[in-house]
Design an enzyme around this catalytic site. Structure first.
Site, mmCIF file in Angstrom:
data_model
loop_
_atom_site.group_PDB
_atom_site.id
_atom_site.type_symbol
_atom_site.label_atom_id
_atom_site.label_comp_id
_atom_site.label_asym_id
_atom_site.label_seq_id
_atom_site.Cartn_x
_atom_site.Cartn_y
_atom_site.Cartn_z
ATOM 1 C CG HIS A 97 -5.570 -2.918 -0.558
ATOM 2 N ND1 HIS A 97 -4.794 -2.435 -1.592
ATOM 3 C CD2 HIS A 97 -5.253 -2.166 0.527
ATOM 4 C CE1 HIS A 97 -4.048 -1.421 -1.158
ATOM 5 N NE2 HIS A 97 -4.304 -1.247 0.127
ATOM 6 C CG ASP A 106 -1.959 1.039 1.325
ATOM 7 O OD1 ASP A 106 -2.917 1.032 0.552
ATOM 8 O OD2 ASP A 106 -1.784 1.919 2.184
#
Length: 329
Positions: free
Chosen positions: A308, A109
């Protein structure tokens, strides 16, 4: 200084180091070549709990900091102290504090962007980059937030996060539920991880309008894990992490001298098949052209069914790819 270890891994130790004008908390395990693990939002070093033992057993010194603004690391008050130059400076200072000339940087991320930018600004200090989730973004004609706003309009969630104190207060009302809702927004089995779902805040709305309600925990997250995150953000608030978004335009301005600079570091890119962040406008082209942007990219790996939260959702697959990449350096 030792603090109870993460995820029951007794071999993980904890201490503080001074770097770039701040005190940084790190978790570490093992001996050998240095591998630094850089978390994203809303996470801490705990997000790497499944990687410590595997990498340490393979002969690496594994270090995962709470990055600037997170966990037990300092949280400078001034927003401008969260630019990418500050964050890269933190990592260079960390290497200095550890007495290491070089490290392999593994980022997830936002941590991926720190890893990429450290390799761009200080290639002499980076042996390799492993990016989980987000590919390399070369500096373009406008900042990423400006580009996404141009493509999607003012409702794009990054604009909501730019407002000082607004998302901070919303998320801080119930840190445990907020962290869970953010995790549930992007994990692979979640119906909210669909590629077609763009993060658009309705006019006059809030993040609550686009986040799922806090429900059952995903299989990869235990109550104890959620407790670690909830305690961290209950103590620190969310402002430190949100300030990373609030310096996107500033970081774009400050990195003008590196416009067009080559990304020469050996790299690996791994992302989840159901990671909605890679479905944002333009990212498919970036990923398709990544070999040209990063000439020493060894491979791109897509993890089936993973969303994610890459290293938390697919730890065994991520560990296998990390060890393969590290072994080939």
């Amino acid at each position: 200084m030792n603090i109870p270890s993460q995820g029951g891994t007794a071999e993980v130790s904890h201490r503080f180091v001074q770097t770039n004008g701040i005190q940084m908390h790190i978790a570490e395990q093992g001996e050998g070549p240095l591998v630094v693990l850089l978390h994203g939002f809303p996470e801490t070093s705990h997000s790497w709990r499944h990687q410590f033992a595997a990498l340490a057993a393979a002969g690496y010194h594994v270090v995962a900091p709470d990055q600037r603004g997170y966990g037990r690391t300092d949280r400078p008050e001034a927003v401008e102290h969260y630019s990418q130059l500050h964050l890269v400076g933190d990592i260079i200072g960390l290497l200095d504090a550890l007495g290491e000339e070089q490290a392999v940087l593994v980022g997830h991320d936002w941590g991926s962007q720190v890893a990429w930018n450290t390799a761009l600004l200080r290639p002499d200090r980076v042996r390799g980059v492993v990016a989980l989730g987000l590919p390399y973004f070369p500096r373009g004609p406008m900042s990423a937030v400006a580009g996404m706003t141009h493509a999607l309009g003012p409702g794009f969630y990054m604009n909501y996060l730019q407002q000082p104190g607004v998302a901070d207060a919303e998320l801080a009302r119930d840190p445990r539920a907020s962290v869970l809702r953010l995790f549930q927004w992007g994990f692979g089995d979640s119906p909210h991880a669909e590629a077609a779902t763009l993060p658009m805040v309705p006019e006059g709305g809030t993040l609550s309008d686009i986040l799922p309600e806090a429900g059952a925990l995903p299989a990869w997250l235990t109550e104890a894990d959620l407790d670690v995150y909830a305690e961290a953000f209950a103590r620190t608030g969310f402002t430190g992490g949100l300030n990373w978004w609030r310096t996107m335009d500033l970081s774009w301005e400050l990195t003008a001298p590196w416009q067009g600079a080559p990304m020469t570091t050996p790299a690996l890119y791994v992302y989840g098949e159901r990671d909605g962040s890679v479905q944002l406008p333009g990212l498919d082209q970036l990923i398709a052209n990544l070999q040209y942007l990063v000439p020493n990219l060894t491979r791109t790996v897509v993890l089936p069914g993973v969303g994610h939260w890459t290293q938390q959702e697919g730890p065994e697959e991520v560990n296998a790819e990390l060890l393969k990449f590290l072994g080939a350096l």
